[in-house]
Scaffold this motif. Structure first.
Motif, PDB file in Angstrom:
ATOM      1  N   GLN A  75      -1.005   6.786  -6.185  1.00 28.12           N
ATOM      2  CA  GLN A  75      -0.575   7.461  -4.958  1.00 28.12           C
ATOM      3  C   GLN A  75       0.739   8.233  -5.131  1.00 28.12           C
ATOM      4  O   GLN A  75       1.293   8.735  -4.156  1.00 28.12           O
ATOM      5  N   ALA A  76       1.226   8.328  -6.365  1.00 26.98           N
ATOM      6  CA  ALA A  76       2.498   9.017  -6.603  1.00 26.98           C
ATOM      7  C   ALA A  76       2.364  10.499  -6.272  1.00 26.98           C
ATOM      8  O   ALA A  76       1.334  11.129  -6.527  1.00 26.98           O
ATOM      9  N   MET A  86       6.555   3.515   0.040  1.00 35.00           N
ATOM     10  CA  MET A  86       6.068   2.156   0.278  1.00 35.00           C
ATOM     11  C   MET A  86       6.376   1.744   1.722  1.00 35.00           C
ATOM     12  O   MET A  86       7.354   2.194   2.306  1.00 35.00           O
ATOM     13  N   PRO A  87       5.544   0.885   2.282  1.00 38.32           N
ATOM     14  CA  PRO A  87       5.753   0.442   3.673  1.00 38.32           C
ATOM     15  C   PRO A  87       7.119  -0.196   3.882  1.00 38.32           C
ATOM     16  O   PRO A  87       7.724  -0.733   2.952  1.00 38.32           O
ATOM     17  N   GLY A 122       2.406   9.255   5.779  1.00 33.01           N
ATOM     18  CA  GLY A 122       1.198   8.466   5.520  1.00 33.01           C
ATOM     19  C   GLY A 122       1.463   7.015   5.201  1.00 33.01           C
ATOM     20  O   GLY A 122       0.538   6.212   5.126  1.00 33.01           O
ATOM     21  N   ALA A 123       2.723   6.648   5.015  1.00 34.77           N
ATOM     22  CA  ALA A 123       3.062   5.268   4.666  1.00 34.77           C
ATOM     23  C   ALA A 123       2.840   4.347   5.860  1.00 34.77           C
ATOM     24  O   ALA A 123       3.114   4.713   7.003  1.00 34.77           O
ATOM     25  N   VAL A 136       0.853  -1.191   0.000  1.00 32.32           N
ATOM     26  CA  VAL A 136       0.000   0.000   0.000  1.00 32.32           C
ATOM     27  C   VAL A 136       0.887   1.238   0.000  1.00 32.32           C
ATOM     28  O   VAL A 136       1.606   1.499   0.957  1.00 32.32           O
ATOM     29  N   GLY A 137       0.842   1.987  -1.090  1.00 34.25           N
ATOM     30  CA  GLY A 137       1.675   3.175  -1.227  1.00 34.25           C
ATOM     31  C   GLY A 137       1.019   4.413  -0.658  1.00 34.25           C
ATOM     32  O   GLY A 137      -0.181   4.450  -0.395  1.00 34.25           O
TER      33      GLY A 137
END
Length: 144
Positions: free
Chosen positions: A93-94, A102-103, A41-42, A34-35
């Protein structure tokens, strides 16, 4: 015989703790791709923190001695490792520069952690089954 019943409490608390651990691992794995457009927000990997709890029983004359132990989850902490920055300009989400945060989840570590948690859970099931068999045999000895 009461010590055998305490084994159920110890194993039960350990199974509950390992269940929390497995759920945390599942959450980490589900969010691994999940990006986010920002580092804040990551998603960050989470890990449970266990604590051994000793229950004391009075030994008379104001002293006490440990009677049994159990395990509990006292917290679930987030990793402080930075998220991975990945260049994917077409990702939804870029950010404006085409990067996605990225997580910081490492799937190999999560799989190894999952195997360890599963084995710990299984071991505690075996302890409970063995304790149950000991109790049943003790009762059978009293009948015969």
């Amino acid at each position: 015989m009461s010590n055998l019943f305490k084994a159920f409490d110890v194993s039960g608390s350990a199974m509950a703790a390992q269940s929390v651990r497995l759920n945390t691992i599942a959450s980490n794995m589900a969010n691994a791709q999940v990006g986010s457009p920002t580092a804040e927000g990551a998603y960050r990997s989470k890990q449970p923190v266990f604590q051994a709890v000793m229950e004391e029983v009075s030994a008379g004359a104001g002293s006490s001695q440990p009677s049994s132990a159990s395990v509990r989850v006292v917290d679930i902490v987030e990793s402080d490792a930075e998220p991975r920055l990945k260049y994917e300009p077409h990702h939804p989400q870029a950010n404006d520069e085409g990067y996605v945060y990225m997580p910081n989840v490492n799937m190999v570590d999560e799989m190894a952690n999952m195997i360890s948690a599963s084995r710990s859970y299984e071991n505690n099931v075996e302890v409970m089954n063995t304790t149950k068999q000991l109790l049943l045999r003790t009762l059978q000895m009293g009948q015969g």
